[in-house]
Design an enzyme around this catalytic site. Structure first.
Site, PDB file in Angstrom:
ATOM      1  CG  HIS A  16      -0.391   0.203   2.526  1.00 30.99           C
ATOM      2  ND1 HIS A  16      -1.121   0.636   3.616  1.00 30.99           N
ATOM      3  CD2 HIS A  16       0.868   0.041   2.995  1.00 30.99           C
ATOM      4  CE1 HIS A  16      -0.339   0.712   4.676  1.00 30.99           C
ATOM      5  NE2 HIS A  16       0.871   0.365   4.332  1.00 30.99           N
ATOM      6  CB  CYS A  25       3.596   5.000   5.490  1.00 34.03           C
ATOM      7  SG  CYS A  25       4.329   3.888   6.705  1.00 34.03           S
ATOM      8  CG  HIS A  29       5.205   0.623   2.778  1.00 30.53           C
ATOM      9  ND1 HIS A  29       4.474   1.763   2.502  1.00 30.53           N
ATOM     10  CD2 HIS A  29       4.737   0.153   3.964  1.00 30.53           C
ATOM     11  CE1 HIS A  29       3.618   1.985   3.479  1.00 30.53           C
ATOM     12  NE2 HIS A  29       3.765   1.022   4.377  1.00 30.53           N
ATOM     13  CG  HIS A  31       2.722  -3.520   6.296  1.00 32.25           C
ATOM     14  ND1 HIS A  31       3.712  -3.094   7.155  1.00 32.25           N
ATOM     15  CD2 HIS A  31       2.183  -2.397   5.758  1.00 32.25           C
ATOM     16  CE1 HIS A  31       3.759  -1.766   7.145  1.00 32.25           C
ATOM     17  NE2 HIS A  31       2.844  -1.316   6.294  1.00 32.25           N
ATOM     18  CG  HIS A  75       1.525 -11.977  -2.780  1.00 29.20           C
ATOM     19  ND1 HIS A  75       1.191 -12.844  -1.767  1.00 29.20           N
ATOM     20  CD2 HIS A  75       2.887 -11.924  -2.808  1.00 29.20           C
ATOM     21  CE1 HIS A  75       2.296 -13.323  -1.221  1.00 29.20           C
ATOM     22  NE2 HIS A  75       3.346 -12.763  -1.819  1.00 29.20           N
ATOM     23  CD  GLU A 136       0.770  -1.060   9.012  1.00 27.62           C
ATOM     24  OE1 GLU A 136      -0.379  -0.736   8.638  1.00 27.62           O
ATOM     25  OE2 GLU A 136       1.648  -0.243   9.308  1.00 27.62           O
TER      26      GLU A 136
END
Length: 150
Positions: A16, A25, A29, A31, A75, A136
């Site tokens: 995201h 952020c 990137h 998680h 993914h 997260e």
């Protein structure tokens, strides 16, 4: 018998970016999310019922969460559809990437509310969503409780 809560945990990888954010952020990137889904109900007390003694079959809960959350989000990259990231999303999609355009900023706080609605809408009438925990990172998570959301 009494009321029982049961929990099933899931993991998925999602990318995201937070448009307009003032930190790292804002960049794309990802998680390794961990989602714990807790439902509440009374175990089935009919000894002739195939699910005798269960609040809900863990397999049935898994099917709901996989279809609504894990399969679409795993993914994939999530962007706010009301941001300039839409152009990046179109480029990624044109190259065969999975993209979700959400009508919210894809923070854990907003994602968990989306997940709560999707899961609750699929549960049988006698089962209620009690809580969700969306981890997260190892040290950061969001929680959603039905009791806080009337």
């Amino acid at each position: 018998m009494g009321t029982v809560r049961i929990t099933k945990e899931f993991t998925f990888e999602t990318g995201h970016a937070l448009h307009g954010y003032d930190g790292k952020c804002r960049n794309v990137h990802g998680h390794s999310y961990k989602l714990a889904v807790t439902v509440i109900g009374e175990p089935i007390m009919d000894s002739n019922h195939v699910k005798f003694g269960m609040v809900i079959d863990f397999g049935d809960l898994k099917k709901i969460v996989k279809e609504e959350i894990v399969d679409p989000f795993d993914h994939a990259t999530v962007f706010n559809k009301n941001s300039p990231h839409v152009e990046l999303a179109k480029e990624l999609e044109s190259r065969g990437h999975e993209v979700i355009l959400a009508d919210y900023q894809p923070t854990s706080e907003m994602m968990i509310q989306d997940f709560a609605k999707k899961i609750a809408d699929r549960l049988p009438n006698n089962i209620k969503l009690f809580s969700l925990r969306l981890r997260e990172t190892e040290t950061s998570y969001a929680e959603w409780f039905a009791s806080d959301n009337g």
